[in-house]
Design a protein around this motif. Structure first.
Motif, PDB file in Angstrom:
ATOM      1  N   GLY A   9       0.816  -1.210   0.000  1.00 48.66           N
ATOM      2  CA  GLY A   9       0.000   0.000   0.000  1.00 48.66           C
ATOM      3  C   GLY A   9       0.848   1.257   0.000  1.00 48.66           C
ATOM      4  O   GLY A   9       0.537   2.224  -0.711  1.00 48.66           O
ATOM      5  N   ASN A  10       1.933   1.251   0.783  1.00 48.58           N
ATOM      6  CA  ASN A  10       2.834   2.408   0.780  1.00 48.58           C
ATOM      7  C   ASN A  10       3.433   2.632  -0.606  1.00 48.58           C
ATOM      8  O   ASN A  10       3.544   3.769  -1.075  1.00 48.58           O
ATOM      9  N   LEU A  11       3.831   1.520  -1.248  1.00 44.27           N
ATOM     10  CA  LEU A  11       4.417   1.637  -2.588  1.00 44.27           C
ATOM     11  C   LEU A  11       3.386   2.167  -3.580  1.00 44.27           C
ATOM     12  O   LEU A  11       3.698   3.030  -4.415  1.00 44.27           O
ATOM     13  N   ALA A  12       2.148   1.655  -3.514  1.00 43.65           N
ATOM     14  CA  ALA A  12       1.107   2.118  -4.439  1.00 43.65           C
ATOM     15  C   ALA A  12       0.820   3.597  -4.228  1.00 43.65           C
ATOM     16  O   ALA A  12       0.681   4.360  -5.198  1.00 43.65           O
ATOM     17  N   ARG A  13       0.733   4.030  -2.950  1.00 50.81           N
ATOM     18  CA  ARG A  13       0.482   5.439  -2.690  1.00 50.81           C
ATOM     19  C   ARG A  13       1.642   6.311  -3.149  1.00 50.81           C
ATOM     20  O   ARG A  13       1.445   7.411  -3.693  1.00 50.81           O
ATOM     21  N   SER A  14       2.862   5.812  -2.943  1.00 49.99           N
ATOM     22  CA  SER A  14       4.025   6.586  -3.375  1.00 49.99           C
ATOM     23  C   SER A  14       4.061   6.711  -4.890  1.00 49.99           C
ATOM     24  O   SER A  14       4.358   7.797  -5.425  1.00 49.99           O
ATOM     25  N   LEU A  15       3.757   5.608  -5.591  1.00 50.72           N
ATOM     26  CA  LEU A  15       3.756   5.673  -7.048  1.00 50.72           C
ATOM     27  C   LEU A  15       2.644   6.591  -7.555  1.00 50.72           C
ATOM     28  O   LEU A  15       2.829   7.329  -8.529  1.00 50.72           O
ATOM     29  N   GLU A  16       1.488   6.527  -6.897  1.00 49.02           N
ATOM     30  CA  GLU A  16       0.400   7.410  -7.317  1.00 49.02           C
ATOM     31  C   GLU A  16       0.783   8.877  -7.112  1.00 49.02           C
ATOM     32  O   GLU A  16       0.573   9.722  -7.984  1.00 49.02           O
ATOM     33  N   THR A  17       1.359   9.158  -5.931  1.00 49.45           N
ATOM     34  CA  THR A  17       1.773  10.540  -5.661  1.00 49.45           C
ATOM     35  C   THR A  17       2.853  10.987  -6.633  1.00 49.45           C
ATOM     36  O   THR A  17       2.833  12.120  -7.131  1.00 49.45           O
ATOM     37  N   MET A  18       3.797  10.086  -6.913  1.00 46.04           N
ATOM     38  CA  MET A  18       4.887  10.440  -7.819  1.00 46.04           C
ATOM     39  C   MET A  18       4.366  10.725  -9.223  1.00 46.04           C
ATOM     40  O   MET A  18       4.703  11.745  -9.834  1.00 46.04           O
ATOM     41  N   THR A  19       3.512   9.819  -9.742  1.00 42.67           N
ATOM     42  CA  THR A  19       3.007  10.024 -11.097  1.00 42.67           C
ATOM     43  C   THR A  19       2.068  11.225 -11.158  1.00 42.67           C
ATOM     44  O   THR A  19       2.045  11.951 -12.158  1.00 42.67           O
ATOM     45  N   ALA A  20       1.294  11.439 -10.074  1.00 43.88           N
ATOM     46  CA  ALA A  20       0.427  12.629 -10.063  1.00 43.88           C
ATOM     47  C   ALA A  20       1.258  13.903 -10.041  1.00 43.88           C
ATOM     48  O   ALA A  20       0.923  14.892 -10.709  1.00 43.88           O
TER      49      ALA A  20
END
Length: 543
Positions: free
Chosen positions: A285-296
């Protein structure tokens, strides 16, 4: 006083924040889960083995106690049953001992033997009961093949028999010393047997030894192994379940994240969005949130670049259009005075274009410069003092002077200066120079620009730098838009083209990169009239 506009929060995208961390396995939730499941399977197997080993030990001990009681009773019967002969030193009578064994009931699977005082066997329950002691036949060999032999040239059967006789002799010899003996050994067939040897006494003299052995140990061990099978199967099932869980909760989500990243890379989308993974409370979940934040963030940056490019194109076209029109008109004008004014317009547009391109270049390099320059402690008192000194030494007649007002209390002896922030000295210097230049451009000739350094105790951003001028102020409706790119609305009478409209935008970008904020407001006098503008930079203290 007009309301201050907090530009740091303007248009800031709301990002999903990572959930608070509760207790977890050191370093990793998934690591703890994987370790726990693997340990569970091992503990199941280990627990089964320990349980069955304990059961085996108890079973062997119980068997030994049962044989010991049986052997002691039988030894007393033999001692009182007239199997001795000779006077005054009685000895065991082989014939009477064999008859006694024949008369005594020996359970199936047990074997009783009697040895005399010298350790020689004089009676065997297998013999007196006509039992045949045998072993399974080995596989048939070719007619000309010699029988299998051990290393010393004897057969394996002979070797086993010799080893069994030696172990039995040691047990009987120890029992002849007068103490009962028990052991777990192998017989001549190679099978494990539980053996008990009891001295046969006449008064206090040891006349011989009665040995009883039970040969059902291998069956007991085989049953033990069969009982261990369910534990092993459960351990295997737990291991398989662990592998399946790792595949479902680790491998597949990572594959989905990889596929989503490839999707973004192939420009089919602008950001990763996997809500079911983002709601997880573990590392995935941390990785998914980080990737979402990064791509956003990258998507927002791309949008900002596109908007910046459009603004740059628009701003560059204005002076270019003016220059082109002037050049097209220049040949049609005969009046030298009008031609000179037109040439002056062209020169002013060229200077404006040059300044615009320089500021655009600085703005486009700002992110890279901020990422390359590592944050370090910056003493604002010292930095502002150096900046103001430069303005004082380079100020020309008629320009607004710059004055520094340091309201910070002296730091404790040997302590950290109270005006220190963690940041990048060069960009922060650019922030204050931009604000000072902006204030001087609006200040009346000879009227000072004040740079005030102070603290606001109890605030989240306690270190404040205020730049105040005595100009016309900022229209209330533009207190926020002054920080937008290419905003150049200026009061009447101000020289057109003197600013590119990027200075305050760059200022806000640098301040927000330092986790601070910058606000614009108007200063007012006792009568409520505007007496100038005030720009306040608020920065956090070092942690």
């Amino acid at each position: 006083m007009a309301s201050a506009i907090d530009t740091a929060k303007a248009d800031a995208p709301q990002r999903r924040q990572a959930p608070g961390r509760g207790w977890r396995f050191p370093g990793s939730r998934l690591g703890g889960l994987i370790l726990a499941l693997n340990l569970l399977s091992l503990l199941i197997l280990l627990g089964g083995a320990l349980t069955l080993n304990e059961w085996r030990s108890n079973l062997v001990e119980a068997r030994l106690e049962s044989l010991t009681s049986q052997a002691q009773l039988l030894a007393e019967l033999l001692s009182d049953g007239g199997v001795t002969a000779g006077d005054p030193q009685p000895t065991l009578n082989p014939l009477l001992a064999s008859e006694a064994l024949l008369d005594v009931f020996i359970p199936q699977g047990q074997r009783a033997r009697i040895f005399d005082g010298d350790g020689f066997q004089i009676a065997d329950s297998y013999v007196v009961s006509s039992r045949i002691d045998g072993e399974p036949l080995p596989p048939a060999l070719p007619a000309d093949a010699p029988p299998p032999k051990a290393a010393d040239g004897v057969t394996r059967s002979e070797t086993r028999r010799a080893q069994a006789d030696a172990e039995l002799y040691m047990e009987v010899a120890a029992a002849l010393e007068g103490q009962p003996q028990s052991s777990l050994r192998r017989n001549e067939l190679g099978d494990r047997v539980v053996s008990v040897s009891i001295p046969i006494r006449h008064v206090q003299a040891v006349l011989g030894v009665l040995t009883i052995e039970a040969g059902d140990v291998d069956e007991t061990l085989a049953a033990q192994r069969r009982a261990l099978i369910p534990f092993a199967l459960v351990a295997v099932a737990v291991t398989l379940l662990t592998s399946l869980l790792i595949h479902l909760f680790v491998a597949r989500p990572i594959l989905r994240l990889s596929s989503a990243a490839d999707h973004v890379r192939m420009q089919r989308s602008r950001a990763i969005s996997l809500p079911d993974l983002e709601d997880r409370k573990d590392e995935i979940g941390n990785l998914a949130r980080s990737l979402e934040t990064m791509t956003a963030t990258l998507s927002d940056r791309m949008d900002a670049i596109e908007a910046f490019a459009a603004d740059v194109s628009h701003e560059i076209k204005n002076p270019l259009t003016s220059i082109r029109s002037a050049l097209e008109t220049l040949d049609l004008i005969e009046d030298p005075e009008k031609k000179a004014r037109l040439i002056a317009v062209v020169q002013a547009d060229v200077r404006r274009l040059d300044r615009l391109i320089t500021d655009i270049s600085n703005a486009s390099r700002l992110d890279a410069e901020l990422s390359r320059d590592a944050p370090r402690p910056v003493d604002l008192s010292k930095l502002l003092g150096e900046i103001v000194t430069v303005y004082e030494t380079t100020s020309k007649p008629g320009e607004a002077p710059v004055r520094l007002i340091d309201r910070l209390e002296p730091s404790p002896k040997g302590g950290r200066p109270r005006g220190v922030v963690v940041g990048r000295e060069t960009p922060l210097g650019q922030v204050f120079r931009n604000l000072i230049d902006n204030a001087r451009s609006f200040s009346p000739p000879g009227r000072p620009v004040a740079v005030i350094l102070e603290r606001a105790e109890g605030e989240a951003l306690p270190i404040r730098v205020r730049v105040e001028d005595e100009g016309p102020g900022v229209p209330p409706e533009n207190l926020e838009t002054v920080f937008e790119r290419f905003y150049t609305s200026r009061p009447k009478g101000t020289k057109f083209g003197g600013n590119s409209g990027l200075g305050l935008s760059i200022t806000r970008q640098i301040v927000e990169a330092h986790d601070g904020r910058v606000i614009a407001e108007n200063r007012t006098g006792p009568d409520g009239g505007v007496t100038g503008a005030r720009f306040t930079v608020a920065l956090p203290e070092p942690r």
